[in-house]
Design a protein around this motif. Structure first.
Motif, PDB file in Angstrom:
ATOM      1  N   UNK A 137       0.786   0.286  -7.242  1.00 37.04           N
ATOM      2  CA  UNK A 137      -0.408   0.598  -7.093  1.00 37.04           C
ATOM      3  C   UNK A 137      -0.963   0.568  -5.149  1.00 37.04           C
ATOM      4  N   UNK A 138      -0.191  -0.382  -4.536  1.00 37.51           N
ATOM      5  CA  UNK A 138      -0.559  -0.277  -3.228  1.00 37.51           C
ATOM      6  C   UNK A 138      -0.147   0.820  -2.484  1.00 37.51           C
ATOM      7  N   UNK A 139       1.374   1.590  -3.035  1.00 38.99           N
ATOM      8  CA  UNK A 139       1.729   2.633  -2.465  1.00 38.99           C
ATOM      9  C   UNK A 139       0.858   3.985  -2.798  1.00 38.99           C
ATOM     10  N   UNK A 140       0.349   3.744  -4.178  1.00 38.14           N
ATOM     11  CA  UNK A 140      -0.634   4.945  -4.477  1.00 38.14           C
ATOM     12  C   UNK A 140      -1.919   4.957  -3.689  1.00 38.14           C
ATOM     13  N   UNK A 192     -11.964   7.998  -0.690  1.00 41.06           N
ATOM     14  CA  UNK A 192     -11.601   6.955  -1.476  1.00 41.06           C
ATOM     15  C   UNK A 192     -10.712   5.845  -0.879  1.00 41.06           C
ATOM     16  N   UNK A 193     -11.324   5.538   0.321  1.00 42.18           N
ATOM     17  CA  UNK A 193     -10.804   4.341   1.376  1.00 42.18           C
ATOM     18  C   UNK A 193     -11.761   3.230   1.390  1.00 42.18           C
ATOM     19  N   UNK A 194     -12.973   3.219   0.632  1.00 41.28           N
ATOM     20  CA  UNK A 194     -13.617   2.207   0.737  1.00 41.28           C
ATOM     21  C   UNK A 194     -13.134   0.748   0.163  1.00 41.28           C
ATOM     22  N   UNK A 251     -11.447  -1.940  -7.353  1.00 40.03           N
ATOM     23  CA  UNK A 251     -11.008  -1.116  -8.367  1.00 40.03           C
ATOM     24  C   UNK A 251      -9.491  -1.193  -8.653  1.00 40.03           C
ATOM     25  N   UNK A 252      -8.929  -0.940  -7.597  1.00 43.65           N
ATOM     26  CA  UNK A 252      -7.431  -1.135  -8.007  1.00 43.65           C
ATOM     27  C   UNK A 252      -6.827  -2.688  -8.033  1.00 43.65           C
ATOM     28  N   UNK A 253      -7.605  -3.484  -7.337  1.00 43.52           N
ATOM     29  CA  UNK A 253      -7.155  -4.864  -7.644  1.00 43.52           C
ATOM     30  C   UNK A 253      -7.453  -5.362  -8.859  1.00 43.52           C
ATOM     31  N   UNK A 257      -6.967   2.112   6.886  1.00 44.16           N
ATOM     32  CA  UNK A 257      -6.485   1.301   7.692  1.00 44.16           C
ATOM     33  C   UNK A 257      -7.163  -0.032   7.845  1.00 44.16           C
ATOM     34  N   UNK A 258      -8.579  -0.038   7.615  1.00 46.34           N
ATOM     35  CA  UNK A 258      -9.333  -1.140   7.746  1.00 46.34           C
ATOM     36  C   UNK A 258      -9.607  -2.042   6.257  1.00 46.34           C
ATOM     37  N   UNK A 259      -9.370  -1.389   5.080  1.00 44.43           N
ATOM     38  CA  UNK A 259      -9.557  -1.748   3.783  1.00 44.43           C
ATOM     39  C   UNK A 259      -8.390  -2.881   3.459  1.00 44.43           C
ATOM     40  N   UNK A 260      -8.876  -4.011   3.043  1.00 44.56           N
ATOM     41  CA  UNK A 260     -10.123  -4.035   2.320  1.00 44.56           C
ATOM     42  C   UNK A 260     -11.200  -4.946   3.484  1.00 44.56           C
ATOM     43  N   UNK A 261     -10.724  -5.124   4.531  1.00 46.14           N
ATOM     44  CA  UNK A 261     -11.828  -5.635   5.559  1.00 46.14           C
ATOM     45  C   UNK A 261     -12.583  -4.832   6.242  1.00 46.14           C
TER      46      UNK A 261
END
Length: 130
Positions: A43-46, A60-62, A68-70, A126-130
C-alpha cells in the motif's frame, strides 16, 4: 521469525484455549505478521511511488488520502487474522478478535513508520502525512 512474531503478538496474553497455542505460535503468528508487513509495504508503494511519483496524481497526495489508506490497511490486517484463524480450523474464541485488533494496530503503526521512509521517494506526497 517465529520468535519475533510470537513476542509481538503474545503481548495480549497466551492464546485461548491453551490447546491451540502451538497452532498460533507456529502457523498463525508468522503468517499474519508477514502478510501484515507485505500488505503495508504494498500500500505504501502504491501511494508514494505508483500514484504520487510515476503517475504524478497531485490530487491524491493530501493527508486525508493517506489516512484512507492507513484505515484500509488496518481493516485488511483485521480481516487477515480472522481468515487465518478460520483457515486453520482453530476454535473461535474472543482471543481471535483481540489478536485481530492488535494486528490492525500494528498495521497502522507500521504504515506510519514506513511512511517516514517512503515519503522521501515521492514527488507529490513528500510531505504527507505531515
Amino acid at each position: 521469525m517465529k520468535g519475533f512474531f510470537r513476542a509481538l503478538y503474545e503481548v495480549i496474553g497466551l492464546p485461548q484455549p491453551p490447546s491451540e497455542t502451538p497452532v498460533y505460535r507456529d502457523v498463525i503468528f508468522p503468517n499474519i505478521g508477514l502478510l501484515n508487513l507485505g500488505i503495508t509495504l504494498a500500500l505504501l508503494v502504491l501511494f508514494y511511488l505508483v500514484i504520487n511519483r510515476w503517475m504524478r496524481v497531485a490530487t491524491f497526495s493530501r493527508p486525508s488520502h493517506w489516512s484512507i489508506l492507513l484505515v484500509l490497511n488496518a481493516v485488511i490486517a483485521f480481516i487477515i487474522v480472522i481468515a487465518q484463524v478460520n483457515g486453520q480450523n482453530v476454535v473461535e474464541h474472543s482471543y481471535m478478535y483481540w489478536l485481530a485488533l492488535l494486528n490492525a494496530i500494528y498495521a497502522a503503526l507500521f504504515f506510519f513508520l514506513f511512511s517516514l521512509v517512503f515519503r522521501k521517494l515521492s514527488v507529490n506526497a513528500s510531505t504527507t502525512p505531515f
